[in-house]
Design a protein around this motif. Structure first.
Motif, PDB file in Angstrom:
ATOM      1  N   VAL A  82       0.845  -1.196   0.000  1.00 28.61           N
ATOM      2  CA  VAL A  82       0.000   0.000   0.000  1.00 28.61           C
ATOM      3  C   VAL A  82       0.880   1.246   0.000  1.00 28.61           C
ATOM      4  O   VAL A  82       1.664   1.464   0.925  1.00 28.61           O
ATOM      5  CB  VAL A  82      -0.935   0.012   1.234  1.00 28.61           C
ATOM      6  CG1 VAL A  82      -1.768   1.278   1.262  1.00 28.61           C
ATOM      7  CG2 VAL A  82      -1.823  -1.228   1.234  1.00 28.61           C
ATOM      8  N   PRO A  83       0.772   2.088  -1.058  1.00 25.30           N
ATOM      9  CA  PRO A  83       1.575   3.316  -1.114  1.00 25.30           C
ATOM     10  C   PRO A  83       1.212   4.269   0.024  1.00 25.30           C
ATOM     11  O   PRO A  83       0.045   4.459   0.341  1.00 25.30           O
ATOM     12  CB  PRO A  83       1.199   3.930  -2.465  1.00 25.30           C
ATOM     13  CG  PRO A  83       0.592   2.819  -3.253  1.00 25.30           C
ATOM     14  CD  PRO A  83      -0.041   1.905  -2.265  1.00 25.30           C
ATOM     15  N   GLN A  84       2.234   4.872   0.633  1.00 26.63           N
ATOM     16  CA  GLN A  84       2.040   5.883   1.673  1.00 26.63           C
ATOM     17  C   GLN A  84       2.310   7.279   1.138  1.00 26.63           C
ATOM     18  O   GLN A  84       1.684   8.233   1.561  1.00 26.63           O
ATOM     19  CB  GLN A  84       2.954   5.591   2.873  1.00 26.63           C
ATOM     20  CG  GLN A  84       2.641   4.285   3.576  1.00 26.63           C
ATOM     21  CD  GLN A  84       1.259   4.301   4.195  1.00 26.63           C
ATOM     22  OE1 GLN A  84       1.011   5.060   5.127  1.00 26.63           O
ATOM     23  NE2 GLN A  84       0.354   3.488   3.681  1.00 26.63           N
ATOM     24  N   SER A  85       3.277   7.373   0.226  1.00 27.50           N
ATOM     25  CA  SER A  85       3.561   8.653  -0.420  1.00 27.50           C
ATOM     26  C   SER A  85       4.169   8.364  -1.782  1.00 27.50           C
ATOM     27  O   SER A  85       4.817   7.333  -1.979  1.00 27.50           O
ATOM     28  CB  SER A  85       4.514   9.504   0.424  1.00 27.50           C
ATOM     29  OG  SER A  85       5.788   8.903   0.490  1.00 27.50           O
ATOM     30  N   GLN A  86       3.952   9.285  -2.712  1.00 27.52           N
ATOM     31  CA  GLN A  86       4.503   9.147  -4.051  1.00 27.52           C
ATOM     32  C   GLN A  86       4.583  10.522  -4.684  1.00 27.52           C
ATOM     33  O   GLN A  86       3.933  11.464  -4.223  1.00 27.52           O
ATOM     34  CB  GLN A  86       3.669   8.181  -4.886  1.00 27.52           C
ATOM     35  CG  GLN A  86       2.209   8.537  -5.040  1.00 27.52           C
ATOM     36  CD  GLN A  86       1.445   7.440  -5.783  1.00 27.52           C
ATOM     37  OE1 GLN A  86       1.832   7.052  -6.869  1.00 27.52           O
ATOM     38  NE2 GLN A  86       0.369   6.959  -5.192  1.00 27.52           N
ATOM     39  N   PRO A  87       5.382  10.677  -5.730  1.00 29.19           N
ATOM     40  CA  PRO A  87       5.546  11.986  -6.356  1.00 29.19           C
ATOM     41  C   PRO A  87       4.233  12.492  -6.951  1.00 29.19           C
ATOM     42  O   PRO A  87       3.354  11.712  -7.317  1.00 29.19           O
ATOM     43  CB  PRO A  87       6.574  11.733  -7.467  1.00 29.19           C
ATOM     44  CG  PRO A  87       7.199  10.431  -7.148  1.00 29.19           C
ATOM     45  CD  PRO A  87       6.229   9.661  -6.344  1.00 29.19           C
ATOM     46  N   GLU A 119       7.031   5.578  -1.221  1.00 28.26           N
ATOM     47  CA  GLU A 119       7.107   4.850   0.042  1.00 28.26           C
ATOM     48  C   GLU A 119       5.858   4.005   0.176  1.00 28.26           C
ATOM     49  O   GLU A 119       4.748   4.461  -0.127  1.00 28.26           O
ATOM     50  CB  GLU A 119       7.243   5.818   1.210  1.00 28.26           C
ATOM     51  CG  GLU A 119       8.541   6.603   1.175  1.00 28.26           C
ATOM     52  CD  GLU A 119       8.671   7.586   2.328  1.00 28.26           C
ATOM     53  OE1 GLU A 119       7.661   7.873   2.995  1.00 28.26           O
ATOM     54  OE2 GLU A 119       9.795   8.062   2.546  1.00 28.26           O
ATOM     55  N   TYR A 120       6.040   2.767   0.638  1.00 26.64           N
ATOM     56  CA  TYR A 120       4.906   1.851   0.747  1.00 26.64           C
ATOM     57  C   TYR A 120       5.063   0.971   1.987  1.00 26.64           C
ATOM     58  O   TYR A 120       6.154   0.865   2.563  1.00 26.64           O
ATOM     59  CB  TYR A 120       4.766   0.992  -0.512  1.00 26.64           C
ATOM     60  CG  TYR A 120       5.983   0.149  -0.828  1.00 26.64           C
ATOM     61  CD1 TYR A 120       6.065  -1.171  -0.413  1.00 26.64           C
ATOM     62  CD2 TYR A 120       7.045   0.683  -1.552  1.00 26.64           C
ATOM     63  CE1 TYR A 120       7.181  -1.936  -0.709  1.00 26.64           C
ATOM     64  CE2 TYR A 120       8.156  -0.073  -1.851  1.00 26.64           C
ATOM     65  CZ  TYR A 120       8.221  -1.396  -1.430  1.00 26.64           C
ATOM     66  OH  TYR A 120       9.323  -2.149  -1.708  1.00 26.64           O
ATOM     67  N   VAL A 121       3.950   0.363   2.408  1.00 27.64           N
ATOM     68  CA  VAL A 121       3.946  -0.484   3.601  1.00 27.64           C
ATOM     69  C   VAL A 121       3.074  -1.707   3.352  1.00 27.64           C
ATOM     70  O   VAL A 121       2.284  -1.748   2.414  1.00 27.64           O
ATOM     71  CB  VAL A 121       3.393   0.270   4.838  1.00 27.64           C
ATOM     72  CG1 VAL A 121       4.226   1.490   5.155  1.00 27.64           C
ATOM     73  CG2 VAL A 121       1.931   0.642   4.646  1.00 27.64           C
ATOM     74  N   CYS A 122       3.236  -2.678   4.227  1.00 29.28           N
ATOM     75  CA  CYS A 122       2.264  -3.765   4.354  1.00 29.28           C
ATOM     76  C   CYS A 122       1.414  -3.358   5.551  1.00 29.28           C
ATOM     77  O   CYS A 122       1.920  -3.316   6.683  1.00 29.28           O
ATOM     78  CB  CYS A 122       2.965  -5.099   4.600  1.00 29.28           C
ATOM     79  SG  CYS A 122       1.838  -6.436   5.047  1.00 29.28           S
TER      80      CYS A 122
END
Length: 195
Positions: A82-87, A119-122
């Motif tokens: 799951v993306p947390q931040s992106q450009p 930035e991404y997470v599980c």
């Protein structure tokens, strides 16, 4: 199952198709592949999701060039990306969301076209540190000149073990040749004078 038995069971060349799709004879496929953002002709990188049951992405940090496809491959159960931040202007949606996870064998691909940091997470394992970062750059910096052994993924010490082994084989052959050719002198067996 032996390779020959597998090929026989899948009908010869059909075995390649079964291997490529991740489905072996007698097994049901549980993973799906989702491809988004174009892709196909550019370079490809792989991120393993939960390798060996651990709560990490491998690699956790990845630097790629624009147009690279990242293939996320699930190696254990109950994970998502799951993306947390992106450009700004990026359209990456990831795979899954809070409460939606996937199991081992699942695959998901995305081609990154916008430069910047993703930035991404599980989400189920974010508190355990299961986070990742992808840095997309215009082009990867080439080392220029000679590359070190560890830069190409080969640890240095096995090479020195190999060099040492070859050296010892050579020394053993030279020593054996010397002993066989010049071994004992003809008078070594005589311990006393004649009677």
């Amino acid at each position: 199952m032996k390779r020959r038995d597998f090929l026989r069971a899948t009908g010869g060349s059909g075995g390649a198709v079964a291997i490529g799709s991740g489905v072996a004879a007698g097994q049901e496929g549980t993973g799906t592949t989702t491809s988004t953002g174009g892709g196909g002709s550019g370079p490809t990188e792989t991120v393993t999701v939960g390798p060996g049951g651990s709560l990490v992405f491998e690699p956790a940090e990845l630097t790629i060039a624009v147009g690279t496809t990242v293939n996320f491959v699930w190696d254990s159960n109950m994970h998502n990306v799951v993306p947390q931040s992106q450009p700004e202007g990026a359209n990456w949606e990831g795979e899954g969301e809070q409460g939606t996870t996937f199991d081992a064998g699942h695959e998901y691909s995305h081609t990154f076209e916008t430069t910047g940091t993703y930035e991404y997470v599980c989400t189920p394992h974010e508190s355990a540190g299961m986070t990742g970062t992808i840095e997309v750059v215009e082009e990867l910096q080439s080392g220029g000149g000679e590359r070190e052994l560890h830069d190409i993924g080969a640890p240095i010490h096995p090479h020195w073990v190999g060099v040492g082994t070859i050296l010892m084989m050579f020394v053993s052959l030279v020593f054996t040749f010397y002993i066989l050719k010049y071994g004992e002198s003809p008078n070594t067996g005589n311990t006393g004078g004649g009677e």
